[in-house]
Design a protein around this motif. Structure first.
Motif, short mmCIF file in Angstrom:
data_model
loop_
_atom_site.label_atom_id
_atom_site.label_comp_id
_atom_site.label_asym_id
_atom_site.label_seq_id
_atom_site.Cartn_x
_atom_site.Cartn_y
_atom_site.Cartn_z
N ASP A 435 1.20 -1.07 -0.15
CA ASP A 435 0.34 0.02 0.43
C ASP A 435 0.84 0.97 0.01
O ASP A 435 0.25 2.67 0.36
CB ASP A 435 -0.76 -0.13 1.18
N LEU A 436 2.64 1.02 0.08
CA LEU A 436 3.11 2.01 0.22
C LEU A 436 3.81 2.27 -1.31
O LEU A 436 4.07 1.96 -1.62
CB LEU A 436 4.14 1.71 1.12
N VAL A 437 3.78 3.54 -1.88
CA VAL A 437 4.13 3.93 -2.61
C VAL A 437 5.12 5.33 -2.12
O VAL A 437 4.66 6.20 -2.42
CB VAL A 437 2.87 4.89 -4.33
N LEU A 438 6.52 4.73 -2.52
CA LEU A 438 8.04 5.85 -1.80
C LEU A 438 8.58 5.37 -2.57
O LEU A 438 9.19 4.69 -3.14
CB LEU A 438 7.81 5.67 -0.77
N PRO A 439 9.29 6.63 -3.10
CA PRO A 439 10.78 6.38 -3.41
C PRO A 439 12.03 5.00 -2.74
O PRO A 439 11.11 4.73 -1.00
CB PRO A 439 11.70 7.08 -3.31
N ASP A 440 12.99 4.40 -3.10
CA ASP A 440 13.87 3.65 -2.87
C ASP A 440 14.51 3.60 -0.81
O ASP A 440 14.01 2.55 -0.11
CB ASP A 440 14.79 2.83 -3.23
N LEU A 446 11.99 2.44 6.15
CA LEU A 446 11.31 2.17 6.99
C LEU A 446 11.09 0.01 7.66
O LEU A 446 11.17 0.22 8.74
CB LEU A 446 9.71 2.59 6.45
N HIS A 447 11.72 -0.54 6.54
CA HIS A 447 12.34 -1.34 6.66
C HIS A 447 13.13 -1.54 7.92
O HIS A 447 12.71 -2.35 8.41
CB HIS A 447 12.93 -2.21 5.89
N SER A 483 2.09 17.46 3.66
CA SER A 483 0.96 16.87 4.29
C SER A 483 0.49 15.83 3.09
O SER A 483 0.36 16.22 2.02
CB SER A 483 -0.49 17.55 4.44
N GLY A 484 -0.12 14.68 3.27
CA GLY A 484 -0.57 13.96 2.38
C GLY A 484 0.50 12.52 1.90
O GLY A 484 0.44 12.26 0.58
N THR A 485 1.61 13.02 2.41
CA THR A 485 3.37 12.33 1.22
C THR A 485 3.05 10.79 2.17
O THR A 485 4.13 10.71 1.83
CB THR A 485 4.23 13.14 1.58
N GLY A 486 2.42 10.20 2.45
CA GLY A 486 1.90 8.82 3.30
C GLY A 486 2.84 9.00 5.19
O GLY A 486 2.81 7.23 5.23
N LEU A 612 0.51 6.36 -7.32
CA LEU A 612 -0.13 6.00 -6.70
C LEU A 612 -2.42 6.41 -7.77
O LEU A 612 -2.77 5.93 -6.51
CB LEU A 612 0.39 7.68 -5.83
N TRP A 613 -2.00 7.20 -8.67
CA TRP A 613 -3.73 6.76 -9.09
C TRP A 613 -4.36 5.65 -9.29
O TRP A 613 -4.88 4.98 -9.59
CB TRP A 613 -3.19 7.79 -10.24
N ARG A 614 -2.59 4.52 -9.43
CA ARG A 614 -3.52 3.40 -10.44
C ARG A 614 -3.39 2.48 -8.36
O ARG A 614 -3.97 1.34 -9.17
CB ARG A 614 -1.70 2.44 -10.82
#
Length: 686
Positions: A435-440, A446-447, A483-486, A612-614
């Motif tokens: 569910d996360l769309v983030l750069p590497d 986070l991992h 705001s809204g960046t996850g 994110l749209w997809r």
């Protein structure tokens, strides 16, 4: 038979109450009663020999002139067959029990050997309990007491039957309230308003039941006794404690860093030492019965969950030097609780996971998945592990399938429920890494954050990489970005990865206009979070973790005091806390230095916006040919705004009863631009 008819006294061949001689301990106790009956018979015959009222059926109910003259003329003589002992050389008065047989192999003998009881104490105890084992003693005692209504042994009768002159101080002292028989709860001397020689003796039912082989705890302790948790492999601390308790009675106070730490250490130490124990949680009122239970059975006492005011309970327990008592509580020991200080120790921290305990509780079912990784984030006590394992198996049985890691995580979270919901909003994570769309880079960080949470006890504890100075083993992270960046979604994903609940702190319930109240509210949250397996999220953390400023007035001074408190509290925190901010520069550098990770969430570029749209449309019915690529190119929206645009489009399509089309998505994107006050591409600038 009347009370005044000694001729009908029972003989020693008759078994009391119709019982046949029992094996081992009970048989020995009944043999003692047979000897006592002989003494009672001899004393009855001696009293009746010169008593003109012996055959009077109303003897003991009134005093005739003849009876009074007999009493005036009677001289104290020793009971028949009993030789008065010489005054003893010490207060043990062992000589008064001549004639009573040794009680090898029975519980009365074992009790006398375990406790400081003399032979005279044993004789007094036997005289007092006789009517409870054989009703025939009641009328005989009534006759010997010169009162048919007094059918129990009195202190005077007990002294007579044991051949102890009533004026001998050492013998009388054995029935004093501070003497072992009464002080240990084995004998009750009733009716203190009566003269000493006419006071009744009673053996508590629990003592008699134990002597007869019944080890059911006293009814007054029902609901306050609990089983100990299963022992775990013993470490160095448990071995040292086991060696100490094996050498003799002592009182130990174990301060727990986290609930269950001390109880786990105690259970393991007692198991290693081969000692049984009673675990008690209750008020100080039950301590006398609790200590008596421990003395009767020769077990240690484990007391956990001390009351809010533990002084009376601790004082009562530490005053018993003959019983091993182990107390556990998170609070530091206060010398004002008791004049007799116990041995005060810090319970070892229980490592996260406790895989060995989980393996024991789950058995072969836990081998179907990576149990160590599954339970690593949880620091449950042995008792809670057992309950969680039982709940996990029940969940698997309800679903009709094998036990899985998800069952274990859910059951463990249920055992970690706490009072945090009074201060924070609870979120049960229902998202994952997909569910996360983030750069590497932020994704890898986070991992790493989840990795630190799993292995903090090994790295900071076992490998001794903690910085010291009272610092805790917490994991602290800062999520910075627009705001809204996850940021919040990422916190939820981390909690889901660890199998923990996410608690979002409501800053409105924390910040208070009154001086000192904000710190108190934060302390309640941190204290509760320390004892809970959960992830704590301070959303919009600028409100409480902001920069300190130059002191120009009292407001600046108190604001800086709040920041100083937070700095100290974060260092001692043992849980997992995440902070989010829209502007990293707003966070005080002193806080940043104490953080394990600072993760920057960049504004998504064109490719990430398309992803994110997809992702947002992955579960939404769409019309043929729908392509969000132009929206990703023309509308610079963050992930939260893209999700809101997809929701708007879905409502528009649902209202028409059709799948989502390009026009719906375009309208959703435009609305997000208008909400932000931005110029919508393709629209005239009015």
């Amino acid at each position: 038979m009347t009370a005044g008819d000694p001729a009908d006294a029972p003989t020693h061949e008759r078994a009391p109450c119709g019982h046949t001689p029992a094996a081992d301990g009970t048989s020995a106790l009944l043999s003692r009663l047979a000897v006592l009956r002989e003494r009672v018979t001899a004393l009855v015959e001696q009293r009746a020999a010169g008593d003109p009222t012996a055959a009077d059926p109303l003897r003991g109910l009134y005093l005739s002139e003849e009876a009074v003259r007999h009493l005036l003329s009677r001289e104290p003589v020793p009971p028949v067959g009993v030789v008065p002992a010489k005054p003893p050389a010490d207060d043990r008065a062992d000589g008064f029990t001549d004639g009573l047989p040794p009680a090898a192999g029975d519980r009365l003998a074992a009790l006398a050997a375990r406790l400081p009881l003399t032979g005279l104490d044993v004789a007094f105890l036997l005289v007092a309990l006789a009517p409870d084992l054989d009703r025939a003693f009641e009328p005989l005692y009534g006759y010997l007491n010169d009162d048919v209504s007094r059918r129990r042994a009195t202190t005077g009768l007990a002294l007579d039957l044991c051949g102890a002159p009533a004026h001998l101080a050492p013998a009388r002292a054995r029935l004093h309230v501070s003497a072992p028989l009464c002080a240990l709860g084995l004998l009750e001397v009733e009716e203190p308003e009566r003269p000493f020689l006419s006071r009744s003796l009673r053996v508590p039912d629990r003592v008699l039941a134990h002597l007869l082989g019944d080890d059911t705890p006293d009814a007054s302790l029902h609901g306050h006794l609990h089983p100990l948790p299963r022992p775990v492999p013993a470490g160095a601390f448990a071995h040292r404690l086991a060696e100490r308790v094996a050498h003799g009675p002592l009182t130990v106070y174990l301060r727990e860093h986290r609930e269950g730490d001390g109880l786990a250490a105690v259970a393991t130490a007692l198991h290693t030492a081969g000692l049984d124990a009673l675990r008690f949680t209750g008020p100080a009122d039950h301590v006398p019965g609790l200590l008596r239970e421990a003395r009767l059975t020769g077990r240690a006492l484990v007391v956990s969950g001390l009351p809010e005011q533990p002084g009376p309970l601790v004082a009562a327990l530490t005053a018993a030097p003959d019983v091993t008592v182990l107390l556990t509580d998170p609070r530091p020991y206060d010398p004002h609780w008791s004049p007799d200080d116990p041995l005060v120790l810090d319970a070892p921290r229980r490592g996260a996971g406790g895989t060995a305990v989980w393996e024991t509780e789950l058995g072969a079912a836990g081998a179907a998945f990576d149990l160590a990784a599954t339970v690593a984030p949880y620091r449950l006590g042995g008792e809670r592990v057992a309950r969680a394992a039982h709940a996990a198996r029940a969940l698997a049985a309800f679903e009709g399938g094998p036990l899985t890691a998800d069952h274990v995580r859910l059951a463990a979270r249920q055992q970690s429920a706490s009072g945090l919901e009074r201060h924070a909003r609870r979120i049960r994570p229902d998202v994952g890494w997909t569910d996360l769309v983030l750069p590497d880079r932020p994704l890898a960080q986070l991992h790493e954050l989840a990795l630190r949470a799993r292995h903090r006890d090994r790295v900071l504890g076992d490998w001794r990489l903690s910085a010291g100075g009272g610092r805790g083993r917490g994991v602290l992270g800062l999520f910075a970005g627009e705001s809204g960046t996850g940021k919040t979604l990422s916190a939820e994903v981390v909690a889901a990865e660890l199998g923990l609940d996410l608690y979002v702190v409501q800053l409105s319930s924390v910040v208070d206009k009154y001086v000192g109240e904000t710190e108190k509210n934060l302390e309640r949250i941190f204290t509760e979070a320390d004892r809970t397996d959960a992830v704590l999220l301070f959303d919009e953390a600028d409100a409480v973790f902001g920069r300190r400023s130059e002191v120009k007035d009292s407001h600046d001074r108190y604001a800086n005091m709040e920041s100083a408190y937070l700095l100290q509290r974060l260092e001692s925190f043992d849980g997992i806390a995440l902070l989010t901010t829209n502007l990293r520069a707003n966070i005080d550098e002193a806080f940043t230095r104490r953080l394990d990770l600072v993760i920057d969430f960049p504004f998504p570029d064109r490719e990430q916006r398309l992803a994110l749209w997809r992702h947002g449309l992955s579960h939404v019915p769409r019309a043929d040919g729908v392509d969000p690529a132009p929206l990703a190119r023309d509308f610079e929206l963050a992930g939260g705004s893209i999700r809101s645009a997809v929701v708007t489009a879905a409502y528009l399509a649902a209202g028409r009863g059709e799948p989502v089309g390009d026009g719906d998505l375009l309208e959703g994107a435009r609305r997000e631009y208008r909400k932000a006050g931005r110029l919508v591409p393709g629209e005239a600038n009015w």
